[in-house]
Design an enzyme around this catalytic site. Structure first.
Site, PDB file in Angstrom:
ATOM      1  N   ARG A  86       0.776  -1.234   0.000  1.00  0.00           N
ATOM      2  CA  ARG A  86       0.000   0.000   0.000  1.00  0.00           C
ATOM      3  C   ARG A  86       0.814   1.295   0.000  1.00  0.00           C
ATOM      4  O   ARG A  86       0.236   2.379   0.008  1.00  0.00           O
ATOM      5  CB  ARG A  86      -1.020   0.053   1.142  1.00  0.00           C
ATOM      6  CG  ARG A  86      -2.051  -1.039   1.063  1.00  0.00           C
ATOM      7  CD  ARG A  86      -3.245  -0.769   1.907  1.00  0.00           C
ATOM      8  NE  ARG A  86      -2.900  -0.624   3.309  1.00  0.00           N
ATOM      9  CZ  ARG A  86      -3.726  -0.155   4.226  1.00  0.00           C
ATOM     10  NH1 ARG A  86      -4.938   0.204   3.901  1.00  0.00           N
ATOM     11  NH2 ARG A  86      -3.349  -0.045   5.483  1.00  0.00           N
ATOM     12  N   ASP A  87       2.137   1.223  -0.016  1.00  0.00           N
ATOM     13  CA  ASP A  87       2.925   2.456  -0.084  1.00  0.00           C
ATOM     14  C   ASP A  87       4.204   2.230  -0.880  1.00  0.00           C
ATOM     15  O   ASP A  87       5.288   2.669  -0.489  1.00  0.00           O
ATOM     16  CB  ASP A  87       3.240   2.977   1.321  1.00  0.00           C
ATOM     17  CG  ASP A  87       3.660   4.450   1.323  1.00  0.00           C
ATOM     18  OD1 ASP A  87       3.333   5.164   0.351  1.00  0.00           O
ATOM     19  OD2 ASP A  87       4.295   4.883   2.292  1.00  0.00           O
ATOM     20  N   LEU A  88       4.061   1.556  -2.017  1.00  0.00           N
ATOM     21  CA  LEU A  88       5.222   1.327  -2.866  1.00  0.00           C
ATOM     22  C   LEU A  88       5.574   2.623  -3.584  1.00  0.00           C
ATOM     23  O   LEU A  88       4.723   3.255  -4.213  1.00  0.00           O
ATOM     24  CB  LEU A  88       4.935   0.222  -3.887  1.00  0.00           C
ATOM     25  CG  LEU A  88       4.800  -1.176  -3.293  1.00  0.00           C
ATOM     26  CD1 LEU A  88       4.199  -2.135  -4.301  1.00  0.00           C
ATOM     27  CD2 LEU A  88       6.154  -1.676  -2.803  1.00  0.00           C
TER      28      LEU A  88
END
Length: 169
Positions: A86-88
């Protein structure tokens, strides 16, 4: 940290332990990675072009694309185990001094299809159900709309596509 500790992959930063201090504050120990972020690596490549030079072998188009391959393998591994990052983004990918590539900062990762638990003590920086979580410029449309319950691996794949676009251009 609990989610990351369960993901044993050479391109996912390992967590060595989780502890709670006397005040109840959680902390964890993870592998120290010497190297640079993918953001810094891309800036080095960009500098070659801005100076009118051809990138060296380590920053060629082929090398830049190959740098992303371990990330793709790590994210595929996580997805097959039911976890989305969810935060690449390039700041959460490290290129180590020996050429290893590690996906970092799994702080807002969660199991696919699980409801998020939110407590009154959660700050705005922490994950919240139904709210915006992640880095806006790398979010998939569904993540940007706040549909956190509906996210699956496709959301991470969207972010990876943006990173690939940056590496190529």
């Amino acid at each position: 940290a609990q989610i990351t500790a369960q993901l044993d992959h050479p391109s996912i930063v390992p967590i060595y332990g989780v502890e709670r201090d006397n005040d109840g504050v959680l902390s964890y120990a993870m592998k120290f990675v010497r190297g640079k972020t993918l953001t810094d690596y891309m800036a080095e490549a960009r500098d070659f072009y801005e100076k009118g030079k051809t990138p060296d072998e380590d920053h060629s188009l082929k090398a830049r694309i190959e740098t992303l391959l371990p990330v793709l393998n790590a994210v595929d591994y996580a997805h097959r185990r039911g976890v989305i990052h969810r935060d690449l983004k390039p700041d959460n990918i490290m290129v180590g001094e020996f050429g290893e590539v590690l996906v970092m900062d799994w702080g807002i990762a969660r199991p696919i299809g699980k409801r998020e638990r939110v407590t009154a003590s959660d700050s705005v920086e922490k994950t919240r159900a139904g709210s915006l979580v992640g880095t806006p410029s790398y979010m998939s449309p569904e993540q940007a709309s706040g549909a956190t319950e509906e996210l699956d691996g496709a959301s991470d794949q969207y972010s990876l596509g943006l990173i690939l676009f940056e590496l190529v251009t």
